[in-house]
Design an enzyme around this catalytic site. Structure first.
Site, short mmCIF file in Angstrom:
data_model
loop_
_atom_site.label_atom_id
_atom_site.label_comp_id
_atom_site.label_asym_id
_atom_site.label_seq_id
_atom_site.Cartn_x
_atom_site.Cartn_y
_atom_site.Cartn_z
N ASP A 275 11.71 -0.75 -0.73
CA ASP A 275 10.94 -0.65 0.68
C ASP A 275 11.67 -0.06 1.72
OD1 ASP A 275 8.66 -0.82 2.11
OD2 ASP A 275 8.13 -3.03 1.34
C1 BGC Z 1 5.79 -1.65 3.43
C2 BGC Z 1 5.34 -0.87 2.37
C3 BGC Z 1 5.09 0.44 2.54
C4 BGC Z 1 6.29 1.18 3.29
C5 BGC Z 1 5.98 2.87 3.65
C6 BGC Z 1 6.78 -0.85 4.24
O1 BGC Z 1 7.04 -1.55 5.63
O2 BGC Z 1 6.37 -2.78 3.25
O3 BGC Z 1 4.38 -1.43 1.65
O4 BGC Z 1 4.74 1.02 1.43
O5 BGC Z 1 6.35 0.50 4.43
O6 BGC Z 1 5.02 2.62 4.53
#
Ligand code: BGC
Length: 738
Positions: A275
């Site tokens: 993540d």
């Molecule tokens: C989120 C993810 C997301 C990623 C990309 C993160 O802050 O937890 O679910 O896909 O950002 O935007």
């Protein structure tokens, strides 16, 4: 034209092509494939000359970037792909990820709302349409579906999941992956899906975003894991790990999750992306002493791609060259990433998602609007309808429409609206205006927020300005019926949006009570991204409609339900607490040793002094403009491996309606113990007035078994009950022995 490796024959098997490519790659180029950046400059503007953007730009040209996120639009994507394919030594195409969570430009209901439809075909279609639209804008990978089970409405991200139940969650997870990926990943209209957040992210302590997760093996294997497994069965090509730590180990650094479970036991051969920045965040977790060690831990644990923490690109080369990290681990990660790129067909045509004509013809197409309207109607849950206040008559009424959210054209789009146009949803006011037979007047009542509303910024909720109260109260007083649209703005839920209060935010509750004093004929239309505490409303307000955040066609969907042109059939995918103190609350809990009120008035049983145990609205609950009766539940046949159950369902009202027929089991005696009820089947049926249908369910061993504390699946003989009905409190049951 793209260069050598991109144009190699696609007749060779992916493995051969992969091996041949890998053998040509330097260590740095391999690590580059594991590096993902968010869009770091305005691609159509001049190339960055200074700062971190300039460094990243150089890396891109040197083949040290494998993927980009947050870039969309054919022109932008093509330009970046051209750099990767035409300017780097090996010309390996980029994979472009984006949060296509509930639609792209055309926005569908938030995932929790879609889950309320229990309509798997519709959910699959919604994901398919999102893929169609996003792929036309250059995207080939979505960071969806989020399949995190959660029982805690304080956590803002419940809006992005499918609720509290692992069976429903698994079916929906499967449908969403199928929708995004289709049957042919290499088609230009399908995109790779990503099951996230692996794992346990939906159980943060106290519902606080990013908080530690500490759960036992029963919850982990039987609640958290099933939807992830379902995505594997659906052929999902990528996983995303999670920000949180699970039982003391950050998920990003967990070998158990990513290697033992996912890659070894489940044989997953796609790749895992971290993540955002979660590799380096292991330093803050106190798990790694610096970014370099974090990179080592993450790669050893099986995190294949680094989203935006730079830990891999900055440190992996050193770690390998100094012998700390085995190059075989890098090869394994790169192989996985390249495999997905091959499967998408990017090596055969890196510009396959970059067709400007297709983009023009596809984005915002009318057919997506029609589909999202259908999905929105299916997602609405009728929570209360005393004296059949709903549906509304189409003529002769004076209707007051009150609430800031009633004429909001952005909030209904919900939280993940990165590519959508603000102000593009049909508001409730607009939707209701299309019914011209009544006299409709609007009054804002109270402003919900003050200041700017942004995806990434804290909201300022209005807690002082009541200047709009009098006009709304005056309007309500002279009206026959009041429709109040209250709840949360689209940015009240989502990532980073935990709450400790679950009532109507700001001054809305006070407004509701004031309006009620002058007119009790209130229809409360809720807009929200999570279960709310609605105890007062449930006691006094005659009609309550759960309308979540329903996307681009929100207002039309709500109006059609209010006027009875669509008979609601949604059922709650998450329990609605009666009091905040009940949270986390869920239907599939385990019995205590003292579950029931003793005959004396003693306190020694599992209860609260000041609140009932049951939620206000239970999992699976939802009304219709008609009524359904269940009868004749029976077991028709039983073999060693299957049980055939049937039940008769009759539409006992005056209008046609759909019902979600739900089947739960109770395993009376098991080690470890099992929940008091578990959903194991459901079917959505459509019935005309007085029509009866016999619904059959076949229960198999997989539905009757569970995971023990060592993570092994077990089916234990013994006494079971089957419950069938229209929600999780159904009493209609029959028994069998296994
Ligand atoms: C989120 C993810 C997301 C990623 C990309 C993160 O802050 O937890 O679910 O896909 O950002 O935007």
């Amino acid at each position: 034209m793209f260069n050598s490796c991109a144009s190699e024959s696609n007749m060779q098997s992916i493995d051969d092509r992969l091996n041949s490519l890998l053998s040509k790659m330097t260590l740095e180029e391999k690590i580059g494939q594991m590096n993902q950046y968010s869009s770091f400059w305005d691609v159509t503007g001049p190339a960055p000359k200074e700062g971190s953007a300039a460094v990243q730009f150089e890396q891109l040209k040197n083949g040290l970037v494998g993927s980009m996120l947050n870039v969309h639009g054919v022109e932008n994507v093509r330009k970046l792909q051209q750099i990767a394919v035409e300017e780097t030594r090996l010309g390996i195409p980029l994979i472009f990820g984006f949060d296509v969570i509930h639609g792209f430009k055309t926005i569908s209901p938030i995932p929790l709302a879609e889950a309320a439809s229990w309509d798997l075909e519709a959910i699959e279609l919604s994901a398919k349409n999102a893929a169609l639209e996003a792929s036309a804008a250059g995207i080939n990978w979505t960071f969806a579906p989020m399949v995190d089970i959660s029982r805690d409405a304080r956590w803002g991200r419940v809006m992005e999941g499918a609720g509290e139940d692992p069976y429903l969650g698994s079916k929906i997870a499967f449908a969403r992956v199928k929708g995004f990926q289709g049957d042919d990943l290499s088609a230009p209209t399908t995109i790779a899906a990503c099951a996230k957040h692996f794992a346990g992210y939906g159980f943060p302590e106290a519902g606080k975003e990013y908080n530690s997760v500490d759960i036992g093996t029963q919850t982990l294997h039987n609640m958290v894991m099933p939807p992830f497994k379902a995505t594997i069965e659906a052929g999902v090509r990528t996983f995303m790990n999670s920000f949180s730590q699970l039982n003391g180990v950050p998920a990003t650094g967990s070998q158990y999750l990513q290697r033992t479970l996912l890659k070894d036991q489940w044989n997953f051969d796609g790749f895992v992306v971290s993540d955002w920045g979660s590799i380096e965040e292991m330093v803050e977790h106190g798990y790694a002493k610096d970014a370099k060690q974090a990179a080592q831990i993450a790669v050893e644990a099986g995190s294949d791609m680094d989203m935006q923490s730079l830990a891999y690109v900055d440190h992996l080369t050193d770690l390998v060259k100094s012998g700390v990290v085995q190059e075989a681990l890098i090869d394994d990660a790169v192989r996985r990433i390249l495999r997905v790129k091959f499967e998408l067909g990017l090596f055969d045509d890196p510009y396959k998602y970059c067709n400007i004509e297709r983009e023009k013809a596809t984005i915002g197409h009318e057919k997506f609007q029609e589909a999202t309207l259908e999905m929105a109607k299916k997602s609405i849950v009728l929570l209360k309808n005393k004296n059949q206040l709903l549906p509304l008559k189409k003529k002769g009424l004076n209707i007051a429409l009150i609430g800031d959210l009633a004429d909001d054209k952005t909030s209904p789009l919900g939280n993940w609206i990165l590519a959508a146009e603000k102000n593009s949803a049909v508001s409730v006011l607009e939707g209701m205006k299309t019914y011209e037979g009544n006299n409709l007047e609007f009054s804002v009542g109270v402003k919900l927020n003050t200041g700017a509303l942004e995806f990434a910024k804290e909201l300022n909720i209005n807690t002082t300005d009541k200047s709009d109260f009098p006009a709304a109260i005056k309007l309500a007083k002279k009206s026959d019926v009041v429709v109040m649209v209250l709840g949360e703005h689209g940015f009240h839920s989502g990532e980073g949006r935990s709450r400790t209060q679950l009532g109507l935010p700001g001054l809305q509750q006070e407004l509701l009570e004031q309006v009620f004093k002058v007119n009790q004929n209130i229809i409360l239309v809720l807009n929200n991204g999570r279960p709310l505490v609605l105890d007062w409303a449930d006691q006094y307000i005659p009609a309550i409609v759960e309308a979540w955040q329903l996307g681009s066609q929100s207002g039309n969907a709500i109006a059609q339900v209010l006027y009875g042109d669509y008979n609601p059939s949604g059922k709650l995918p998450m329990s609605f607490p009666k009091s905040l103190g009940q949270v986390p609350i869920y239907y599939n809990y385990k019995s205590t040793g003292r579950p029931t009120l003793p005959s004396t008035d003693e306190v020694f049983w599992s209860h609260y002094q000041d609140e009932q145990n049951a939620p206000l609205y239970t999992f699976g609950y939802g009304l219709s403009y008609t009524t359904f009766a269940y009868s004749n539940l029976k077991i028709n046949s039983q073999t060693d491996t299957t049980i055939d159950v049937s039940v008769e369902v009759t539409n006992t009202g005056n209008v046609q309606g759909k019902e979600v027929v739900q089947l739960y089991i109770k395993d009376h005696f098991a080690r470890p113990t099992q929940p008091i009820k578990s959903l194991k089947g459901f079917e959505l049926i459509d019935l005309n007035p007085n029509q009866t249908k016999t619904v059959h369910f076949t229960l198999t061993e997989t539905q009757l078994g569970f995971y023990d504390n060592d993570g092994n699946f077990t089916v234990q003989p013994g006494d079971f009950s089957i419950y069938v009905g229209g929600d999780s409190t159904t009493k209609l049951n029959t028994k069998f022995k296994l």
